[in-house]
Design an enzyme around this catalytic site. Structure first.
Site, PDB file in Angstrom:
ATOM      1  N   HIS A   1      30.884   4.241  -0.585  1.00 35.83           N
ATOM      2  CA  HIS A   1      29.424   4.349  -0.682  1.00 35.83           C
ATOM      3  C   HIS A   1      28.741   4.121   0.662  1.00 35.83           C
ATOM      4  O   HIS A   1      27.623   3.616   0.724  1.00 35.83           O
ATOM      5  CB  HIS A   1      28.881   3.395  -1.747  1.00 35.83           C
ATOM      6  CG  HIS A   1      29.264   3.810  -3.135  1.00 35.83           C
ATOM      7  ND1 HIS A   1      29.265   2.951  -4.203  1.00 35.83           N
ATOM      8  CD2 HIS A   1      29.676   5.003  -3.620  1.00 35.83           C
ATOM      9  CE1 HIS A   1      29.670   3.603  -5.291  1.00 35.83           C
ATOM     10  NE2 HIS A   1      29.917   4.848  -4.953  1.00 35.83           N
TER      11      HIS A   1
ATOM     12  N   ASP B   1      25.273  18.166  -5.996  1.00 30.37           N
ATOM     13  CA  ASP B   1      26.137  17.084  -5.521  1.00 30.37           C
ATOM     14  C   ASP B   1      27.345  17.716  -4.827  1.00 30.37           C
ATOM     15  O   ASP B   1      28.246  18.215  -5.493  1.00 30.37           O
ATOM     16  CB  ASP B   1      26.568  16.232  -6.732  1.00 30.37           C
ATOM     17  CG  ASP B   1      27.281  14.953  -6.322  1.00 30.37           C
ATOM     18  OD1 ASP B   1      27.482  14.735  -5.120  1.00 30.37           O
ATOM     19  OD2 ASP B   1      27.640  14.171  -7.232  1.00 30.37           O
TER      20      ASP B   1
ATOM     21  N   HIS C   1      31.878  13.670 -12.835  1.00 26.52           N
ATOM     22  CA  HIS C   1      30.869  13.079 -13.725  1.00 26.52           C
ATOM     23  C   HIS C   1      29.945  14.196 -14.177  1.00 26.52           C
ATOM     24  O   HIS C   1      29.870  15.253 -13.534  1.00 26.52           O
ATOM     25  CB  HIS C   1      30.088  11.978 -12.993  1.00 26.52           C
ATOM     26  CG  HIS C   1      29.541  12.397 -11.650  1.00 26.52           C
ATOM     27  ND1 HIS C   1      28.375  13.109 -11.504  1.00 26.52           N
ATOM     28  CD2 HIS C   1      30.029  12.247 -10.385  1.00 26.52           C
ATOM     29  CE1 HIS C   1      28.155  13.346 -10.215  1.00 26.52           C
ATOM     30  NE2 HIS C   1      29.146  12.847  -9.508  1.00 26.52           N
TER      31      HIS C   1
ATOM     32  N   ASP D   1      28.606  13.676   1.976  1.00 27.02           N
ATOM     33  CA  ASP D   1      28.347  13.766   0.534  1.00 27.02           C
ATOM     34  C   ASP D   1      26.840  13.697   0.395  1.00 27.02           C
ATOM     35  O   ASP D   1      26.254  12.616   0.410  1.00 27.02           O
ATOM     36  CB  ASP D   1      29.040  12.605  -0.198  1.00 27.02           C
ATOM     37  CG  ASP D   1      28.873  12.687  -1.715  1.00 27.02           C
ATOM     38  OD1 ASP D   1      28.032  13.480  -2.190  1.00 27.02           O
ATOM     39  OD2 ASP D   1      29.576  11.935  -2.432  1.00 27.02           O
TER      40      ASP D   1
ATOM     41  N   TYR E   1      41.856   8.490   0.681  1.00 27.92           N
ATOM     42  CA  TYR E   1      41.264   7.567   1.657  1.00 27.92           C
ATOM     43  C   TYR E   1      42.373   6.655   2.151  1.00 27.92           C
ATOM     44  O   TYR E   1      42.965   5.912   1.366  1.00 27.92           O
ATOM     45  CB  TYR E   1      40.143   6.749   0.989  1.00 27.92           C
ATOM     46  CG  TYR E   1      39.200   7.635   0.193  1.00 27.92           C
ATOM     47  CD1 TYR E   1      38.112   8.246   0.803  1.00 27.92           C
ATOM     48  CD2 TYR E   1      39.445   7.909  -1.160  1.00 27.92           C
ATOM     49  CE1 TYR E   1      37.273   9.102   0.086  1.00 27.92           C
ATOM     50  CE2 TYR E   1      38.626   8.753  -1.886  1.00 27.92           C
ATOM     51  CZ  TYR E   1      37.544   9.347  -1.259  1.00 27.92           C
ATOM     52  OH  TYR E   1      36.727  10.194  -1.975  1.00 27.92           O
TER      53      TYR E   1
ATOM     54  N   HIS F   1      38.820   6.572  -7.327  1.00 26.67           N
ATOM     55  CA  HIS F   1      37.664   6.935  -8.172  1.00 26.67           C
ATOM     56  C   HIS F   1      38.033   8.082  -9.107  1.00 26.67           C
ATOM     57  O   HIS F   1      39.102   8.679  -8.998  1.00 26.67           O
ATOM     58  CB  HIS F   1      36.437   7.268  -7.314  1.00 26.67           C
ATOM     59  CG  HIS F   1      36.616   8.423  -6.360  1.00 26.67           C
ATOM     60  ND1 HIS F   1      36.593   9.740  -6.766  1.00 26.67           N
ATOM     61  CD2 HIS F   1      36.816   8.459  -5.017  1.00 26.67           C
ATOM     62  CE1 HIS F   1      36.750  10.530  -5.714  1.00 26.67           C
ATOM     63  NE2 HIS F   1      36.902   9.786  -4.641  1.00 26.67           N
TER      64      HIS F   1
ATOM     65  N   ARG G   1      37.101  13.941   1.000  1.00 23.63           N
ATOM     66  CA  ARG G   1      36.709  14.272  -0.375  1.00 23.63           C
ATOM     67  C   ARG G   1      36.163  15.688  -0.343  1.00 23.63           C
ATOM     68  O   ARG G   1      35.510  16.090   0.616  1.00 23.63           O
ATOM     69  CB  ARG G   1      35.657  13.286  -0.910  1.00 23.63           C
ATOM     70  CG  ARG G   1      35.194  13.586  -2.327  1.00 23.63           C
ATOM     71  CD  ARG G   1      34.469  12.407  -2.993  1.00 23.63           C
ATOM     72  NE  ARG G   1      33.238  12.036  -2.335  1.00 23.63           N
ATOM     73  CZ  ARG G   1      33.079  10.977  -1.544  1.00 23.63           C
ATOM     74  NH1 ARG G   1      34.097  10.168  -1.311  1.00 23.63           N
ATOM     75  NH2 ARG G   1      31.915  10.706  -0.987  1.00 23.63           N
TER      76      ARG G   1
ATOM     77  N   GLU H   1      33.993  18.132  -2.958  1.00 19.05           N
ATOM     78  CA  GLU H   1      33.258  18.067  -4.232  1.00 19.05           C
ATOM     79  C   GLU H   1      32.435  19.319  -4.450  1.00 19.05           C
ATOM     80  O   GLU H   1      31.657  19.729  -3.592  1.00 19.05           O
ATOM     81  CB  GLU H   1      32.320  16.853  -4.231  1.00 19.05           C
ATOM     82  CG  GLU H   1      31.409  16.789  -5.453  1.00 19.05           C
ATOM     83  CD  GLU H   1      30.551  15.529  -5.486  1.00 19.05           C
ATOM     84  OE1 GLU H   1      30.177  15.028  -4.410  1.00 19.05           O
ATOM     85  OE2 GLU H   1      30.265  15.068  -6.602  1.00 19.05           O
TER      86      GLU H   1
ATOM     87  N   ASP I   1       0.795  -1.243   0.000  1.00 17.57           N
ATOM     88  CA  ASP I   1       0.000   0.000   0.000  1.00 17.57           C
ATOM     89  C   ASP I   1       0.822   1.285   0.000  1.00 17.57           C
ATOM     90  O   ASP I   1       0.252   2.374   0.047  1.00 17.57           O
ATOM     91  CB  ASP I   1      -0.979   0.061   1.195  1.00 17.57           C
ATOM     92  CG  ASP I   1      -2.187  -0.845   1.000  1.00 17.57           C
ATOM     93  OD1 ASP I   1      -2.328  -1.401  -0.104  1.00 17.57           O
ATOM     94  OD2 ASP I   1      -2.972  -0.985   1.944  1.00 17.57           O
TER      95      ASP I   1
ATOM     96  N   HIS J   1      24.185  11.517 -11.706  1.00 17.23           N
ATOM     97  CA  HIS J   1      25.156  11.037 -12.693  1.00 17.23           C
ATOM     98  C   HIS J   1      24.458  11.187 -14.027  1.00 17.23           C
ATOM     99  O   HIS J   1      23.767  10.285 -14.484  1.00 17.23           O
ATOM    100  CB  HIS J   1      25.549   9.573 -12.444  1.00 17.23           C
ATOM    101  CG  HIS J   1      26.381   9.405 -11.205  1.00 17.23           C
ATOM    102  ND1 HIS J   1      26.808   8.179 -10.759  1.00 17.23           N
ATOM    103  CD2 HIS J   1      26.874  10.302 -10.315  1.00 17.23           C
ATOM    104  CE1 HIS J   1      27.520   8.343  -9.645  1.00 17.23           C
ATOM    105  NE2 HIS J   1      27.571   9.618  -9.354  1.00 17.23           N
TER     106      HIS J   1
ATOM    107  N   GLU K   1      35.626  16.397  -7.851  1.00 16.78           N
ATOM    108  CA  GLU K   1      35.587  15.770  -6.525  1.00 16.78           C
ATOM    109  C   GLU K   1      36.752  14.839  -6.221  1.00 16.78           C
ATOM    110  O   GLU K   1      36.583  13.632  -6.050  1.00 16.78           O
ATOM    111  CB  GLU K   1      34.279  14.994  -6.361  1.00 16.78           C
ATOM    112  CG  GLU K   1      33.909  14.071  -7.521  1.00 16.78           C
ATOM    113  CD  GLU K   1      32.623  13.282  -7.235  1.00 16.78           C
ATOM    114  OE1 GLU K   1      32.520  12.706  -6.139  1.00 16.78           O
ATOM    115  OE2 GLU K   1      31.749  13.235  -8.114  1.00 16.78           O
TER     116      GLU K   1
HETATM  117 MN    MN Z   1      29.482  13.203  -7.236  1.00 13.11          MN
END
Ligand code: MN
Length: 462
Positions: free
Chosen positions: A244, A272, A359, A261, A413, A355, A430, A432, A37, A366, A409
């Site tokens: 992530h 972003d 992007h 982030d 790490y 990474h 990071r 960004e 529902d 993205h 970005e």
């Molecule tokens: Mn990004």
């Protein structure tokens, strides 16, 4: 320019690609059930929204090569509207949205074969909407059943994504304005979370990652943003080394860094932003050393973001600064990895920076758009990857043009490992920002939240 003429202009541009006898079919996104529902909050399909700005579910847009646009949408229904809310309805849609005609979505099967009759090419977004091809086949089959009576079936099916992706890659002034607003809201949210974090620690309160996420979400919604643009990452201390990681219940400790982030989606457009800050508002020496290194890498990447440069140039600029910095601060041992050039060629920096530096960003965080320069697609070169030994096909990267929007970005790490200076263990950083390519360089639209060490410390100080 009215909003509906923005969409009309995009549809007119699309018609140029369809050919006089082409037809484009663009469904919006389906509603998605979350559990019994309960649906996920509804968000229209990006291509569909881009072409008509209509936000109700169960709708299709049909654009024909003669320049006509027809909407199929939910019919007015007083009973359903009591439960689910207002529907525009096909009677009001043409005037309201600046379209040529509109019908009930229940009439799709009845009307589509006639609309397809005499067309030479059918354009649909390939591999996006489950069941679209099957639906189209039904309409084509019913058209084919009438060839004896003079019906003409389309001969080709073409992917609409390629054309629309190219259009969406360069953002028009209407889109740039929304992206700037989204960037401002998200920046304000980062400041709010930073200040809240230091304030709570100062007053002896326990801080959890979700406390900071709550501050972000509050600020997004307070300014009218409909959703977070993606799953918010709020990572305290060592959690920042999980790329992530999601905002969870980790304890934010005095003396650690926090990486956030997170950013909002406003009127269909993403932002972003990542910031990394000391939980208590004061960087330690080791934190500052690595932070300044990532910031220097970002500064170099920003300088490399200008028209005529390649999409990969900011990444290469960032990698070069990061790699030199890793040698300077002792994350990499010159005696083992050699010179800066060796570090880059052998990708020795990869354990600490794994990474890409950016992007495309737009309606989708993205965003769509080819990362290869279309005019040079045939220029393929092959190389062996230094780390994996895989054969990689390189094609010349996209040349940046004004109106393209991308993130910048870089990060670093440091997981605990033998030979890695202990002072840097478990630090994840990071930084960004979102950039619009301008005629002379780029405009950072997310800098209402600062990046400089002293500015971050200043805004977190009581
Ligand atoms: Mn990004």
């Amino acid at each position: 320019m009215t909003t509906s003429s923005v969409y009309a202009q995009r549809r007119a541009q699309l018609v140029q690609h369809l050919g006089a006898k082409g037809i484009a079919l663009i469904p919006t996104a389906p509603e998605q059930q979350r559990n019994r529902d309960c649906d996920f909050p509804y968000r229209p399909d990006s291509y569909f929204y881009y072409l008509c700005g209509f936000t109700e579910p169960h709708a299709w847009l049909v654009i024909t090569g003669d320049g006509r646009s027809t909407l199929f949408c939910q019919p007015k229904d007083p009973q359903r509207e009591i439960w689910d809310g207002y529907r525009l309805g096909p009677e009001a849609a043409p005037t309201q949205l600046g379209l040529d005609a509109a019908f009930s979505v229940a009439d799709l099967d009845a009307k589509l074969p006639a609309l397809l009759d005499g067309c030479d090419a059918v354009w649909i977004p390939f591999a996006i909407h489950k069941g679209l091809e099957t639906r189209l086949e039904t309409w084509l089959a019913s058209l084919r059943a009438r060839v004896r009576y003079g019906a003409l079936c389309p001969q080709t099916q073409r992917d609409l994504c390629g054309v629309l992706d190219e259009m969406r890659l360069v953002k028009d002034p209407h889109e740039q304005a929304i992206l700037r607003s989204a960037g401002k809201i998200s920046a304000a949210a980062h400041i709010r979370a930073m200040q809240c974090c230091a304030q709570m620690l100062r007053t002896g309160q326990e801080v959890r990652e979700y406390h900071l996420e709550a501050e972000m979400l509050h600020e997004f919604r307070r300014h009218g943003a409909q959703f977070p643009a993606y799953g918010s990452i709020v990572a305290a201390g060592a959690n920042a080394c999980v790329l992530h990681y999601r905002a969870d219940r980790g304890r934010v400790q005095n003396g650690e860094l926090v990486l956030i982030d997170a950013a909002c989606e406003l009127d269909g457009y993403a932002s972003d932003i990542t910031r990394t800050f000391p939980a208590n508002g004061q960087f330690t020496g080791a934190q500052r050393t690595l932070y300044e290194l990532v910031l220097a890498a970002q500064t170099a990447a920003v300088a490399a973001t200008r028209p005529g440069a390649r999409f990969t140039d900011p990444h290469e600029a960032a990698v070069s600064v990061l790699a030199q910095g890793m040698l300077d601060v002792g994350l990499l041992d010159k005696n083992k990895v050699g010179s800066l050039q060796d570090v880059i060629e052998q990708r020795a920096y990869f354990p600490f920076y794994m990474h890409r530096t950016g992007h495309w960003m737009g309606m989708d965080v993205h965003d769509c758009g080819d990362y290869t320069e279309p005019s040079e697609i045939g220029q393929v070169s092959q190389r062996q990857d230094a780390l994996t030994g895989d054969t990689i096909k390189d094609r010349p990267a996209r040349i940046l043009r004004p109106g393209m929007v991308l993130t910048i970005e870089p990060g670093i790490y440091v997981r605990p490992a033998y030979g890695v200076p202990e002072a840097f263990h478990n630090i994840g950083i990071r930084i960004e920002d979102d950039a619009i390519v301008t005629p002379t360089g780029c405009e950072l639209i997310t800098r209402d939240v600062p990046v400089a060490v002293d500015e971050i410390e200043a805004l977190m100080r009581g």
